[in-house]
Design a protein around this motif. Structure first.
Motif, PDB file in Angstrom:
ATOM      1  N   ASP A  81       0.877  -1.264   0.093  1.00  0.00           N
ATOM      2  CA  ASP A  81      -0.049   0.087   0.065  1.00  0.00           C
ATOM      3  C   ASP A  81       0.794   1.240   0.030  1.00  0.00           C
ATOM      4  O   ASP A  81       0.407   2.398   0.158  1.00  0.00           O
ATOM      5  CB  ASP A  81      -0.908   0.024   1.190  1.00  0.00           C
ATOM      6  CG  ASP A  81      -0.175   0.138   2.544  1.00  0.00           C
ATOM      7  OD1 ASP A  81       0.932   0.415   2.677  1.00  0.00           O
ATOM      8  OD2 ASP A  81      -1.079  -0.305   3.557  1.00  0.00           O
ATOM      9  N   LYS A  87      -3.883   3.968  -1.408  1.00  0.00           N
ATOM     10  CA  LYS A  87      -3.221   2.866  -1.816  1.00  0.00           C
ATOM     11  C   LYS A  87      -3.799   1.709  -1.091  1.00  0.00           C
ATOM     12  O   LYS A  87      -3.868   0.589  -1.704  1.00  0.00           O
ATOM     13  CB  LYS A  87      -1.792   2.807  -2.035  1.00  0.00           C
ATOM     14  CG  LYS A  87      -1.141   3.975  -2.852  1.00  0.00           C
ATOM     15  CD  LYS A  87      -1.561   3.889  -4.383  1.00  0.00           C
ATOM     16  CE  LYS A  87      -0.732   4.742  -5.051  1.00  0.00           C
ATOM     17  NZ  LYS A  87      -0.872   4.844  -6.540  1.00  0.00           N
ATOM     18  N   THR A  89      -7.169   0.769  -0.191  1.00  0.00           N
ATOM     19  CA  THR A  89      -8.260   0.052  -0.706  1.00  0.00           C
ATOM     20  C   THR A  89      -7.663  -1.070  -1.399  1.00  0.00           C
ATOM     21  O   THR A  89      -8.298  -2.426  -1.276  1.00  0.00           O
ATOM     22  CB  THR A  89      -9.203   1.235  -1.170  1.00  0.00           C
ATOM     23  OG1 THR A  89      -9.726   1.794  -0.259  1.00  0.00           O
ATOM     24  CG2 THR A  89     -10.609  -0.074  -1.570  1.00  0.00           C
ATOM     25  N   ALA A  90      -7.055  -0.767  -2.641  1.00  0.00           N
ATOM     26  CA  ALA A  90      -6.823  -1.678  -3.720  1.00  0.00           C
ATOM     27  C   ALA A  90      -5.984  -3.087  -2.979  1.00  0.00           C
ATOM     28  O   ALA A  90      -6.147  -4.201  -3.188  1.00  0.00           O
ATOM     29  CB  ALA A  90      -5.886  -1.282  -4.787  1.00  0.00           C
ATOM     30  N   GLN A  93      -8.205  -5.005  -0.982  1.00  0.00           N
ATOM     31  CA  GLN A  93      -9.051  -5.724  -1.761  1.00  0.00           C
ATOM     32  C   GLN A  93      -8.344  -7.020  -2.509  1.00  0.00           C
ATOM     33  O   GLN A  93      -8.899  -8.127  -2.668  1.00  0.00           O
ATOM     34  CB  GLN A  93      -9.924  -5.026  -2.672  1.00  0.00           C
ATOM     35  CG  GLN A  93     -10.907  -5.514  -3.434  1.00  0.00           C
ATOM     36  CD  GLN A  93     -12.113  -5.533  -2.509  1.00  0.00           C
ATOM     37  OE1 GLN A  93     -12.610  -4.727  -1.861  1.00  0.00           O
ATOM     38  NE2 GLN A  93     -12.771  -6.771  -2.276  1.00  0.00           N
ATOM     39  N   LYS A  94      -7.087  -7.003  -2.578  1.00  0.00           N
ATOM     40  CA  LYS A  94      -6.226  -8.050  -3.261  1.00  0.00           C
ATOM     41  C   LYS A  94      -6.445  -9.103  -2.345  1.00  0.00           C
ATOM     42  O   LYS A  94      -6.511 -10.334  -2.890  1.00  0.00           O
ATOM     43  CB  LYS A  94      -4.932  -7.549  -3.703  1.00  0.00           C
ATOM     44  CG  LYS A  94      -4.036  -8.608  -3.955  1.00  0.00           C
ATOM     45  CD  LYS A  94      -2.488  -8.283  -4.208  1.00  0.00           C
ATOM     46  CE  LYS A  94      -1.459  -9.281  -4.287  1.00  0.00           C
ATOM     47  NZ  LYS A  94      -0.376  -8.745  -4.114  1.00  0.00           N
TER      48      LYS A  94
END
Length: 386
Positions: A81, A87, A89-90, A93-94
């Motif tokens: 992140d 950065k 959230t992505a 989520q991954k």
């Protein structure tokens, strides 16, 4: 490391029922792999702090697999992140979308923890942070039901800074700077209260990360006649600021927190780092008797000594593995989260346990000082001040 308004995020989660089963064979090979992730800065300005923790996680996983007593294989997943909230959230989520991930070590920084925790709460995926220290993260009103903190928060660290300045250095006037990050603002707020409660005059200023030139702020510090300085932020910005302070002729004491407690600070600041104090709710794994074998194993594996929070990340990973083993191959995310929240685990660095809000129950904070181009371990702050 936090202080933003909590925003509830409603993002679809491709996770299903979260029933993750490792049906292993005799010696941990041949079964479904279970994964433990680390979320933190693995690129960007403060990558060294993330690498310290990532390596601790990897070592614990590798050693657990090598023992041969697991009915499943453990695998590591990286979630970078960059230490930035936008950065996070992505990155979260991954790992949420990977149904083999049963737990996350991290997030490392408070800002990303604040951003990602609503997603983790909705998915039931437990996160145990070795380093996110802003006190507000465990506020029950946030609804961060999957977050556990594996370290004393900044109420302890900020208070330790203030107490050391008041009782040991007898400071009369302190210049207090935060870097406008969630971590910096939170730490500075606690330090300010402690300093004022001790009768110390405080001059406060916010200077954002990536400020192009710290010359003006350095001159302000010198002109204020402060005999001590607190910098609440990360090493990437403390380093150029420390250089400008030296150029401006500042002769007082300087102290920063765990976000600066890395050899990268010395590398970037050079001799301007000399004599700086650094606090951390973490011990030095190369000094404490209980972590010396870990330190040797770490250096053998990665070619360098463990850094800030390496040993704590190692302990937390082993705590997760210990709970997974007790589930006899039937590992469900929410069940693992609940088991960890109630568990007590004696690690190499300390005993880990949490209150009903996921807050770590311990309080110890440790002091370091840069001497001769190295970060020297001083010891427990409370013991140092007597």
């Amino acid at each position: 490391m936090l202080n933003k308004t909590i925003v509830k995020l409603a993002i679809p989660l491709a996770v299903g029922a979260m029933a993750l089963t490792g049906c292993g064979s005799d010696s941990g090979s041949g079964g479904d792999a279970l994964k433990i992730a680390f979320q933190g800065p693995l690129s960007g300005d403060n990558v060294a702090l993330g690498e310290n923790m990532q390596n601790g996680v990897k070592l614990a996983i590798d050693q657990a697999n090598a023992k041969g007593d697991l009915d499943f294989k453990l695998e590591y997943v990286a979630a970078d992140d960059q230490g930035l909230p936008d950065k996070a959230t992505a990155a979260a989520q991954k790992v949420i979308d990977d149904e083999s991930v049963v737990a996350v070590v991290g997030p490392a920084f408070s800002g990303p923890t604040n951003t990602a925790s609503p997603l983790y709460a909705e998915s039931g995926l437990v996160t145990v942070s070795p380093s996110a220290t802003n006190p507000l993260l465990t506020d029950k009103a946030n609804g961060f039901t999957s977050f556990l903190r594996g370290v004393p928060n900044d109420n302890m660290q900020g208070a330790a800074m203030a107490t050391y300045y008041a009782k040991k250095l007898k400071a009369k006037k302190v210049y207090l700077i935060d870097d406008k990050t969630d971590y910096g603002v939170g730490l500075a707020g606690v330090a300010e209260k402690g300093l004022k409660d001790a009768g110390i005059t405080v001059v406060k200023k916010s200077v954002p990360q990536k400020t192009p030139d710290y010359s003006a702020t350095a001159k302000d510090v010198v002109n204020s006649k402060a005999d001590a300085l607190v910098y609440a932020g990360y090493y990437q910005d403390l380093a150029p600021f420390a250089k400008k302070l030296k150029d401006a002729g500042y002769k007082g004491a300087g102290i920063s927190g765990d976000g600066s407690n890395d050899s990268k600070f010395i590398e970037l600041a050079g001799d301007a780092s000399e004599n700086w104090f650094l606090t951390c709710p973490c011990t030095d794994a190369t000094v404490e008797a209980g972590t010396k074998k870990f330190a040797a194993d770490y250096e053998k594996e990665f070619g360098r000594a463990p850094g800030t929070y390496s040993a704590e990340a190692y302990d937390i990973t082993n705590m997760i593995i210990d709970q997974v083993k007790g589930m006899k191959g039937d590992v469900q995310r929410e069940a693992l989260r609940d088991a960890l929240a109630k568990a007590t685990y004696k690690g190499l660095t300390k005993t880990f346990s949490f209150d009903e809000n996921g807050e770590f129950k311990g309080t110890d904070v440790y002091l370091y000082q840069v001497k001769g181009g190295k970060i020297g371990y001083q010891g427990n702050v409370n013991e140092l001040i007597g």
